[in-house]
Design a protein around this motif. Sequence first.
Motif, short mmCIF file in Angstrom:
data_model
loop_
_atom_site.label_atom_id
_atom_site.label_comp_id
_atom_site.label_asym_id
_atom_site.label_seq_id
_atom_site.Cartn_x
_atom_site.Cartn_y
_atom_site.Cartn_z
N ARG A 138 11.42 -22.52 19.25
CA ARG A 138 12.70 -23.24 19.14
C ARG A 138 13.31 -23.41 20.52
O ARG A 138 13.01 -22.66 21.44
CB ARG A 138 13.67 -22.45 18.25
CG ARG A 138 13.23 -22.36 16.82
CD ARG A 138 14.30 -21.69 16.00
NE ARG A 138 13.82 -21.48 14.64
CZ ARG A 138 14.34 -20.60 13.80
NH1 ARG A 138 15.36 -19.85 14.19
NH2 ARG A 138 13.87 -20.48 12.60
N TRP A 139 14.24 -24.35 20.61
CA TRP A 139 14.95 -24.55 21.88
C TRP A 139 15.77 -23.30 22.20
O TRP A 139 16.50 -22.80 21.34
CB TRP A 139 15.85 -25.78 21.78
CG TRP A 139 15.06 -27.06 21.80
CD1 TRP A 139 14.39 -27.62 20.74
CD2 TRP A 139 14.82 -27.89 22.92
NE1 TRP A 139 13.75 -28.75 21.15
CE2 TRP A 139 14.00 -28.95 22.49
CE3 TRP A 139 15.21 -27.85 24.25
CZ2 TRP A 139 13.57 -29.96 23.34
CZ3 TRP A 139 14.79 -28.86 25.09
CH2 TRP A 139 13.98 -29.90 24.65
N PHE B 181 11.63 -5.39 21.43
CA PHE B 181 11.19 -6.48 20.57
C PHE B 181 12.40 -7.37 20.29
O PHE B 181 13.49 -6.87 20.01
CB PHE B 181 10.64 -5.94 19.24
CG PHE B 181 10.19 -7.04 18.32
CD1 PHE B 181 8.95 -7.64 18.49
CD2 PHE B 181 11.02 -7.50 17.31
CE1 PHE B 181 8.54 -8.67 17.66
CE2 PHE B 181 10.62 -8.54 16.47
CZ PHE B 181 9.38 -9.12 16.64
N VAL B 182 12.21 -8.69 20.39
CA VAL B 182 13.27 -9.64 20.06
C VAL B 182 12.77 -10.60 18.99
O VAL B 182 11.60 -10.99 18.99
CB VAL B 182 13.78 -10.42 21.30
CG1 VAL B 182 14.49 -9.49 22.27
CG2 VAL B 182 12.67 -11.16 22.00
N ALA B 183 13.65 -10.97 18.10
CA ALA B 183 13.31 -11.92 17.04
C ALA B 183 13.66 -13.33 17.48
O ALA B 183 14.58 -13.54 18.28
CB ALA B 183 14.07 -11.57 15.77
N GLN B 184 12.94 -14.30 16.95
CA GLN B 184 13.23 -15.70 17.25
C GLN B 184 14.70 -15.98 16.94
O GLN B 184 15.21 -15.59 15.91
CB GLN B 184 12.34 -16.60 16.40
CG GLN B 184 12.53 -18.07 16.70
CD GLN B 184 11.57 -18.93 15.88
OE1 GLN B 184 11.61 -18.87 14.66
NE2 GLN B 184 10.74 -19.69 16.56
N GLY B 185 15.37 -16.63 17.88
CA GLY B 185 16.78 -16.97 17.70
C GLY B 185 17.76 -15.89 18.13
O GLY B 185 18.96 -16.12 18.14
N GLN B 186 17.25 -14.71 18.50
CA GLN B 186 18.13 -13.62 18.95
C GLN B 186 18.69 -13.94 20.33
O GLN B 186 17.97 -14.42 21.21
CB GLN B 186 17.35 -12.32 18.99
CG GLN B 186 18.15 -11.12 19.47
CD GLN B 186 17.32 -9.85 19.45
OE1 GLN B 186 16.36 -9.70 18.70
NE2 GLN B 186 17.69 -8.91 20.32
N ARG B 187 19.95 -13.67 20.51
CA ARG B 187 20.58 -13.86 21.83
C ARG B 187 19.95 -12.90 22.83
O ARG B 187 19.89 -11.69 22.59
CB ARG B 187 22.07 -13.60 21.71
CG ARG B 187 22.80 -13.66 23.03
CD ARG B 187 24.26 -13.41 22.76
NE ARG B 187 24.93 -12.97 23.96
CZ ARG B 187 26.23 -13.03 24.13
NH1 ARG B 187 27.00 -13.50 23.17
NH2 ARG B 187 26.78 -12.62 25.24
N ILE B 188 19.51 -13.46 23.97
CA ILE B 188 18.91 -12.62 25.00
C ILE B 188 19.71 -12.65 26.30
O ILE B 188 19.58 -11.75 27.12
CB ILE B 188 17.44 -13.00 25.28
CG1 ILE B 188 17.31 -14.45 25.74
CG2 ILE B 188 16.57 -12.72 24.06
CD1 ILE B 188 15.93 -14.83 26.25
N ALA B 189 20.53 -13.69 26.49
CA ALA B 189 21.24 -13.83 27.77
C ALA B 189 22.29 -14.91 27.68
O ALA B 189 22.46 -15.58 26.66
CB ALA B 189 20.23 -14.18 28.87
N LEU B 190 22.99 -15.09 28.81
CA LEU B 190 23.89 -16.22 29.02
C LEU B 190 23.35 -17.01 30.21
O LEU B 190 22.90 -16.42 31.20
CB LEU B 190 25.32 -15.76 29.32
CG LEU B 190 26.03 -14.99 28.21
CD1 LEU B 190 27.43 -14.56 28.65
CD2 LEU B 190 26.10 -15.80 26.93
N LYS C 183 18.81 -18.06 23.61
CA LYS C 183 18.15 -17.36 22.50
C LYS C 183 16.65 -17.30 22.72
O LYS C 183 16.08 -18.20 23.35
CB LYS C 183 18.45 -18.07 21.19
CG LYS C 183 19.93 -18.07 20.84
CD LYS C 183 20.19 -18.82 19.55
CE LYS C 183 21.68 -18.81 19.22
NZ LYS C 183 21.94 -19.52 17.97
N ALA C 184 16.02 -16.26 22.17
CA ALA C 184 14.57 -16.15 22.23
C ALA C 184 13.96 -17.34 21.49
O ALA C 184 14.29 -17.60 20.34
CB ALA C 184 14.11 -14.84 21.61
N SER C 185 13.09 -18.03 22.16
CA SER C 185 12.46 -19.22 21.59
C SER C 185 11.50 -18.85 20.46
O SER C 185 11.32 -19.62 19.52
CB SER C 185 11.72 -19.95 22.70
OG SER C 185 11.24 -21.19 22.25
#
Length: 165
Positions: free
Chosen positions: A32-33, A119-128, A71-73
């Motif tokens: 995802r974007w 571990f990060v899920a798709q769509g999880q916020r990772i940064a600004l 967000k994590a792609s």
Amino acid sequence: EIVRLEKELRKKLLEKSEMEKNLNAFIGEGFRWPVAKNVITAKFRDPSYPFRNIFEHPAIDIKSAQGSVVKASASGYVAKVQRDTQCTGRYAYVMIIHANNLSTVYGHLNRIDVEEEQFVAQGQRIALSGGRPKSCGSGRLTTGPHMHFEVRKNGIPQDPLDYLN
């Protein structure tokens, strides 16, 4: 450096069967974007990239306001976090590895909200996002607020537009 880091983390993952099982569960998830789909200000290997005399652009740059949520792609493990802890304008980024020998790099980050090996899920916020010249995490080679987004297969840059839904 990114290729070396990815190889090292993949080796660690092979030693950690639980992590490997988790990644394999996301085969075929798609990408995802990472920020709201917007104007692409620099294309993959863009011939008009202003720093092409230094290196070929291995990503797309997506216009995004300073401080936009990144967000994590796709789901995966955070391989590398490079912060600009002193806000000196050092290039800040996150690299995530995914199933199918794919990885993503998110650059010009104003703030990072994840840690290595998380571990990060798709769509999880990772940064600004960042990118405004001389701002925290911008790096020396930036022309304005945007998010640098790379997709790599076996460490080799790929056109992210071939992977994004």
